[in-house]
Design a protein around this motif. Structure first.
Motif, PDB file in Angstrom:
ATOM      1  N   THR A 290       0.826  -1.200   0.000  1.00 45.71           N
ATOM      2  CA  THR A 290       0.000   0.000   0.000  1.00 45.71           C
ATOM      3  C   THR A 290       0.863   1.254   0.000  1.00 45.71           C
ATOM      4  OG1 THR A 290      -1.829  -1.103   1.128  1.00 45.71           O
ATOM      5  CG2 THR A 290      -1.724   1.293   1.317  1.00 45.71           C
ATOM      6  N   VAL A 291       1.924   1.255   0.798  1.00 45.83           N
ATOM      7  CA  VAL A 291       2.831   2.410   0.848  1.00 45.83           C
ATOM      8  C   VAL A 291       3.375   2.719  -0.537  1.00 45.83           C
ATOM      9  CG1 VAL A 291       5.128   3.160   1.606  1.00 45.83           C
ATOM     10  CG2 VAL A 291       3.476   2.283   3.275  1.00 45.83           C
ATOM     11  N   TYR A 292       3.803   1.696  -1.257  1.00 49.10           N
ATOM     12  CA  TYR A 292       4.400   1.939  -2.574  1.00 49.10           C
ATOM     13  C   TYR A 292       3.365   2.386  -3.599  1.00 49.10           C
ATOM     14  CZ  TYR A 292       9.022   0.729  -1.152  1.00 49.10           C
ATOM     15  OH  TYR A 292      10.244   0.764  -0.534  1.00 49.10           O
ATOM     16  N   LYS A 293       2.131   1.909  -3.436  1.00 48.29           N
ATOM     17  CA  LYS A 293       1.049   2.404  -4.298  1.00 48.29           C
ATOM     18  C   LYS A 293       0.786   3.886  -4.010  1.00 48.29           C
ATOM     19  CE  LYS A 293      -2.696   2.043  -6.991  1.00 48.29           C
ATOM     20  NZ  LYS A 293      -3.309   3.365  -6.807  1.00 48.29           N
ATOM     21  N   LEU A 294       0.759   4.251  -2.739  1.00 45.73           N
ATOM     22  CA  LEU A 294       0.514   5.637  -2.359  1.00 45.73           C
ATOM     23  C   LEU A 294       1.664   6.553  -2.767  1.00 45.73           C
ATOM     24  CD1 LEU A 294      -1.041   5.079   1.184  1.00 45.73           C
ATOM     25  CD2 LEU A 294      -2.235   5.866  -0.870  1.00 45.73           C
ATOM     26  N   LEU A 295       2.875   6.053  -2.676  1.00 44.18           N
ATOM     27  CA  LEU A 295       4.031   6.847  -3.091  1.00 44.18           C
ATOM     28  C   LEU A 295       3.950   7.180  -4.580  1.00 44.18           C
ATOM     29  CD1 LEU A 295       6.946   5.120  -1.126  1.00 44.18           C
ATOM     30  CD2 LEU A 295       6.126   7.466  -0.807  1.00 44.18           C
ATOM     31  N   ALA A 296       3.375   6.253  -5.345  1.00 44.77           N
ATOM     32  CA  ALA A 296       3.206   6.508  -6.778  1.00 44.77           C
ATOM     33  C   ALA A 296       2.077   7.507  -7.022  1.00 44.77           C
ATOM     34  CB  ALA A 296       2.911   5.200  -7.509  1.00 44.77           C
ATOM     35  N   ASP A 297       1.054   7.481  -6.161  1.00 48.98           N
ATOM     36  CA  ASP A 297      -0.111   8.347  -6.360  1.00 48.98           C
ATOM     37  C   ASP A 297       0.065   9.738  -5.754  1.00 48.98           C
ATOM     38  OD1 ASP A 297      -1.356   6.294  -7.669  1.00 48.98           O
ATOM     39  OD2 ASP A 297      -2.554   5.648  -5.946  1.00 48.98           O
ATOM     40  N   PHE A 298       0.808   9.812  -4.631  1.00 46.16           N
ATOM     41  CA  PHE A 298       0.987  11.080  -3.940  1.00 46.16           C
ATOM     42  C   PHE A 298       2.237  11.786  -4.457  1.00 46.16           C
ATOM     43  CE2 PHE A 298      -1.547  10.987   0.212  1.00 46.16           C
ATOM     44  CZ  PHE A 298      -2.463  10.074  -0.278  1.00 46.16           C
ATOM     45  N   MET A 299       2.154  13.095  -4.596  1.00 43.68           N
ATOM     46  CA  MET A 299       3.333  13.874  -4.959  1.00 43.68           C
ATOM     47  C   MET A 299       3.958  14.536  -3.731  1.00 43.68           C
ATOM     48  SD  MET A 299       3.587  13.243  -8.078  1.00 43.68           S
ATOM     49  CE  MET A 299       4.948  14.363  -8.466  1.00 43.68           C
ATOM     50  N   ASP A 300       3.314  14.378  -2.580  1.00 46.99           N
ATOM     51  CA  ASP A 300       3.798  15.009  -1.350  1.00 46.99           C
ATOM     52  C   ASP A 300       5.132  14.418  -0.918  1.00 46.99           C
ATOM     53  OD1 ASP A 300       0.755  14.627  -1.439  1.00 46.99           O
ATOM     54  OD2 ASP A 300       0.965  16.313  -0.051  1.00 46.99           O
TER      55      ASP A 300
ATOM     56  N   LEU B 224       9.449   8.082   3.474  1.00 48.75           N
ATOM     57  CA  LEU B 224       9.515   6.695   3.017  1.00 48.75           C
ATOM     58  C   LEU B 224      10.021   6.587   1.584  1.00 48.75           C
ATOM     59  CD1 LEU B 224       6.159   5.354   4.513  1.00 48.75           C
ATOM     60  CD2 LEU B 224       8.456   5.249   5.503  1.00 48.75           C
ATOM     61  N   ARG B 225      10.084   7.713   0.866  1.00 50.09           N
ATOM     62  CA  ARG B 225      10.619   7.685  -0.494  1.00 50.09           C
ATOM     63  C   ARG B 225      12.113   7.342  -0.436  1.00 50.09           C
ATOM     64  NH1 ARG B 225       6.903   9.531  -4.046  1.00 50.09           N
ATOM     65  NH2 ARG B 225       5.309  10.971  -3.233  1.00 50.09           N
ATOM     66  N   GLY B 226      12.535   6.527  -1.368  1.00 57.18           N
ATOM     67  CA  GLY B 226      13.949   6.178  -1.418  1.00 57.18           C
ATOM     68  C   GLY B 226      14.298   4.930  -0.626  1.00 57.18           C
ATOM     69  N   ILE B 227      13.317   4.380   0.144  1.00 57.93           N
ATOM     70  CA  ILE B 227      13.551   3.139   0.883  1.00 57.93           C
ATOM     71  C   ILE B 227      13.079   1.973   0.025  1.00 57.93           C
ATOM     72  CG2 ILE B 227      13.035   1.827   2.975  1.00 57.93           C
ATOM     73  CD1 ILE B 227      12.390   4.471   4.359  1.00 57.93           C
ATOM     74  N   SER B 228      13.930   0.988  -0.153  1.00 55.21           N
ATOM     75  CA  SER B 228      13.569  -0.151  -0.995  1.00 55.21           C
ATOM     76  C   SER B 228      12.491  -0.991  -0.318  1.00 55.21           C
ATOM     77  CB  SER B 228      14.788  -1.021  -1.293  1.00 55.21           C
ATOM     78  OG  SER B 228      15.166  -1.753  -0.135  1.00 55.21           O
ATOM     79  N   PHE B 229      11.778  -1.758  -1.120  1.00 61.21           N
ATOM     80  CA  PHE B 229      10.713  -2.610  -0.589  1.00 61.21           C
ATOM     81  C   PHE B 229      11.266  -3.589   0.437  1.00 61.21           C
ATOM     82  CE2 PHE B 229       7.746  -6.144  -0.499  1.00 61.21           C
ATOM     83  CZ  PHE B 229       6.507  -5.506  -0.475  1.00 61.21           C
TER      84      PHE B 229
ATOM     85  N   ALA C 212       2.510   7.473   5.217  1.00 63.02           N
ATOM     86  CA  ALA C 212       2.421   6.450   6.255  1.00 63.02           C
ATOM     87  C   ALA C 212       1.059   6.489   6.943  1.00 63.02           C
ATOM     88  CB  ALA C 212       3.542   6.634   7.272  1.00 63.02           C
ATOM     89  N   LYS C 213       0.568   7.687   7.237  1.00 56.82           N
ATOM     90  CA  LYS C 213      -0.745   7.819   7.870  1.00 56.82           C
ATOM     91  C   LYS C 213      -1.850   7.328   6.941  1.00 56.82           C
ATOM     92  CE  LYS C 213      -1.703  11.621  10.094  1.00 56.82           C
ATOM     93  NZ  LYS C 213      -1.824  13.074  10.371  1.00 56.82           N
TER      94      LYS C 213
END
Length: 325
Positions: A194-204, A208-213, A232-233
């Motif tokens: 979910t985090v990685y999906k949100l990172l793709a959708d959010f531009m904020d 957590l960006r830059g941390i590998s799965f 994260a929230k």
């Protein structure tokens, strides 16, 4: 000579084992790697030797009365592990028979989440309850359902697989071979996805960006959420929304007094409990609203899986049934 029970929790990464007194005190515990042996017999030999060695580290003379094992896809009726996706041994594995050959005592096996439910009933927060559910939130999502004081096993031994109810028919790929299963959204692995999906959708901005799965952990997501990280929230809100809505469905099936959350994801506290409770209540039928408690497990420690597995044997010894042992 003191009688003891051995509790074993077979996990995808490590296998925990412990020697437990009849009163539920863990006298000794340790673990071995699960993935080290591709040959199942070699694994059981290593585990049995480790247990025997553990006996020598306890003061006094002790005799093993029986062994209880919690394992993914453990079948209580046949004493087997069957087609467990996260274990190195494929197909149907004769667990009870093989362990019994090594230790020469009665052996019981069940699903790992069933073991957690038994532990909650005998040693934890469900001591005075006859109808409750335990949800284990680890690498996957497991569940144990207790009705009228008894675990629900079902006709073939595989009841209560809530981790594999479908959330989205064409959703995320699951290790079981299907798509859209609950555990692909609600679990340690699920929230990472979910985090990685949100990172793709959010531009904020997000820490957590830059941390590998592979490097990302539930603890890191929790700590980021507590610091106010928007991704994260949002991940916890989304996870709680899905879990809560599905628990509302489950309440309609079993009418439990309480649902206990156990495992790493549940340690996030209000981050997971608040949205789960809110969304469950929103989806409940009116006759259930405000009646079902969602509680943290009282066995949130390293000994919990061991106590859960050993508690299987405790009940068996007091009430022998048709379960394979």
């Amino acid at each position: 000579m003191n009688a003891v029970i051995v509790g074993i929790d077979i996990g995808g990464t490590s296998t925990k084992y412990g020697i437990v007194s009849e009163s539920g005190v863990v006298l000794y515990q340790n673990k071995i790697p699960t993935q080290e042996h591709e040959n199942f017999n070699d694994f059981v030999v290593q585990l049995s030797n480790a247990i025997k060695e553990g006996l020598t580290k306890i003061e006094g003379e002790h005799k093993i009365l029986a062994v209880g094992i919690g394992a993914p896809n453990g079948n209580v009726y046949r004493g087997t592990i069957e087609h467990a996706p996260n274990l190195p041994w494929k197909g149907i594995v004769p667990l009870v028979e093989t362990v019994k050959e090594q230790l020469q005592v009665p052996v019981m096996v069940t699903n790992d989440a069933n073991a957690a439910a038994m532990g909650e009933m005998i040693y934890g927060g469900a001591k005075d309850m006859k109808d409750f559910i335990v949800i284990t939130l680890g690498t996957g999502l497991g569940s144990g359902i207790v009705c009228n004081g008894d675990l629900v096993y079902g006709y073939d031994g595989f009841a209560a697989e809530l981790g594999h109810v479908t959330i989205k028919p064409d959703g995320r790929n699951c290790g079981c071979g299907r798509k859209g299963c609950l555990e692909t959204y609600v679990s340690a692995t699920g929230i990472k996805r979910t985090v990685y999906k949100l990172l793709a959708d959010f531009m904020d901005d997000s820490e957590l960006r830059g941390i590998s799965f592979d490097d990302l952990s539930t603890k890191m997501i929790t700590e980021s959420a507590n610091r106010g990280d928007i991704v994260a929230k949002a991940a916890y809100e989304y996870t709680g929304k899905i879990l809560g809505s599905k628990l509302a469905d489950t309440v309609a099936h079993t009418n439990p007094e309480a649902i206990f959350l156990f495992g790493g994801l549940s340690l996030a506290g209000d981050l997971i409990f608040e949205p789960t409770i809110r969304h469950m209540e929103a989806h409940l039928m009116p006759i259930y609203k405000g009646k079902v408690k969602i509680l943290p497990s009282q066995l949130q420690n390293q000994s919990a899986p061991i106590l859960g597995a050993s508690s299987l044997v405790s009940k068996y010894l007091h009430n022998k049934s048709s379960i394979k042992a």
